[in-house]
Design a protein around this motif. Structure first.
Motif, short mmCIF file in Angstrom:
data_model
loop_
_atom_site.label_atom_id
_atom_site.label_comp_id
_atom_site.label_asym_id
_atom_site.label_seq_id
_atom_site.Cartn_x
_atom_site.Cartn_y
_atom_site.Cartn_z
N VAL A 1 55.60 107.78 12.53
CA VAL A 1 56.34 109.00 12.85
C VAL A 1 56.35 109.16 14.37
CG1 VAL A 1 56.32 111.53 12.64
CG2 VAL A 1 55.81 110.10 10.65
N TYR A 2 57.54 109.33 14.93
CA TYR A 2 57.69 109.47 16.38
C TYR A 2 57.35 110.89 16.79
CZ TYR A 2 59.62 108.90 21.04
OH TYR A 2 59.78 108.83 22.41
N TYR A 3 56.39 111.01 17.71
CA TYR A 3 55.98 112.33 18.20
C TYR A 3 55.43 112.16 19.61
CZ TYR A 3 53.46 116.72 18.65
OH TYR A 3 53.00 117.94 19.10
N SER A 4 55.89 112.98 20.51
CA SER A 4 55.39 113.01 21.89
C SER A 4 55.42 111.62 22.55
CB SER A 4 53.99 113.59 21.90
OG SER A 4 53.61 113.91 23.21
N GLY A 5 56.53 110.90 22.34
CA GLY A 5 56.72 109.62 23.01
C GLY A 5 56.07 108.42 22.37
N LEU A 6 55.40 108.62 21.25
CA LEU A 6 54.72 107.51 20.58
C LEU A 6 55.02 107.50 19.08
CD1 LEU A 6 51.15 107.96 22.12
CD2 LEU A 6 52.79 106.18 22.74
N ARG A 7 54.87 106.32 18.47
CA ARG A 7 54.96 106.21 17.01
C ARG A 7 53.54 106.24 16.47
NH1 ARG A 7 59.14 106.15 14.24
NH2 ARG A 7 61.10 105.96 15.34
N HIS A 8 53.29 107.16 15.58
CA HIS A 8 51.96 107.35 15.00
C HIS A 8 51.96 106.76 13.59
CE1 HIS A 8 50.78 110.08 18.27
NE2 HIS A 8 52.08 110.30 18.31
N GLN B 1 48.64 117.36 2.11
CA GLN B 1 47.52 116.44 1.89
C GLN B 1 47.14 115.65 3.15
OE1 GLN B 1 49.42 114.93 -2.08
NE2 GLN B 1 47.41 113.99 -1.88
N LEU B 2 48.05 115.55 4.11
CA LEU B 2 47.77 114.76 5.31
C LEU B 2 46.69 115.45 6.16
CD1 LEU B 2 51.32 113.59 6.45
CD2 LEU B 2 49.38 112.11 5.87
N LEU B 3 45.55 114.80 6.28
CA LEU B 3 44.50 115.32 7.15
C LEU B 3 44.75 114.89 8.59
CD1 LEU B 3 41.31 114.63 4.99
CD2 LEU B 3 42.51 116.80 5.31
N SER B 4 45.37 113.73 8.75
CA SER B 4 45.70 113.26 10.09
C SER B 4 46.87 112.28 10.00
CB SER B 4 44.50 112.58 10.75
OG SER B 4 44.17 111.39 10.08
N LEU B 5 47.60 112.21 11.10
CA LEU B 5 48.70 111.25 11.25
C LEU B 5 48.69 110.81 12.70
CD1 LEU B 5 51.09 109.66 10.24
CD2 LEU B 5 52.50 111.71 10.45
N LEU C 1 60.12 110.44 9.07
CA LEU C 1 59.41 109.58 8.13
C LEU C 1 60.43 108.74 7.35
CD1 LEU C 1 56.50 109.04 7.03
CD2 LEU C 1 57.06 110.65 5.20
N THR C 2 60.31 107.42 7.45
CA THR C 2 61.25 106.55 6.74
C THR C 2 60.92 106.54 5.25
OG1 THR C 2 59.88 104.57 6.99
CG2 THR C 2 61.49 105.03 8.76
N GLU C 3 61.90 106.15 4.44
CA GLU C 3 61.68 106.05 3.00
C GLU C 3 60.55 105.07 2.68
OE1 GLU C 3 63.07 107.49 0.17
OE2 GLU C 3 64.01 108.93 1.50
N SER C 4 60.50 103.95 3.42
CA SER C 4 59.44 102.96 3.16
C SER C 4 58.06 103.53 3.51
CB SER C 4 59.69 101.65 3.89
OG SER C 4 59.77 101.86 5.28
N ASP C 5 57.97 104.33 4.57
CA ASP C 5 56.70 104.96 4.92
C ASP C 5 56.33 106.05 3.92
OD1 ASP C 5 56.15 103.31 7.05
OD2 ASP C 5 56.67 104.78 8.60
#
Length: 128
Positions: free
Chosen positions: A22-29, A65-69, A86-90
């Protein structure tokens, strides 16, 4: 993540890796930790999105449910962020992690298909 929340979900979460991230703040997490679902997740998702398609409800449940990403602050992991990036594959990777977590936490008897008991040697069950 606070000490309290990490202890709360100890043994009740699973960590995985997204392909695209997931792209956030200039990075893919890409690294995520997903906790076991609780009863309130589905109820809250349905209340937040009444009449929404099933996929939207499930995305909201997974978001809860996501505690962290990656390094994304938890308050920034929003449904809108996931919808937009978020892509379908992710999404499928997260769904698989959720299923794996539920399997891992299932009681051994529930995880064993019926009929497996017949695999024990007959000498162990027959007393003659």
């Amino acid at each position: 993540m606070t000490e309290h929340s990490s202890k709360r979900w100890e043994g009740l979460s699973i960590t995985g890796e997204l392909q695209m991230g997931v792209y956030y703040s200039g990075l893919r997490h890409k690294t995520f930790t997903l906790r076991v679902p609780v009863a309130g997740d589905l109820v809250a998702a349905q209340e937040l999105h009444p009449g929404a398609p099933f996929q939207m409800i499930m995305l909201e449940v997974y978001r809860r449910q996501l505690l962290s990403l990656g390094e994304i602050p938890t308050e920034a992991i929003t449904t809108e962020l996931l919808l937009g990036d978020l892509t379908e594959s992710d999404l499928a990777i997260i769904a698989d992690a959720d299923a794996e977590l539920e399997k891992k936490l299932a009681p051994p008897s529930a995880a064993t298909p019926t009929g497996d008991e017949s695999n024990t040697p007959s000498s162990a069950t027959a007393t003659g």
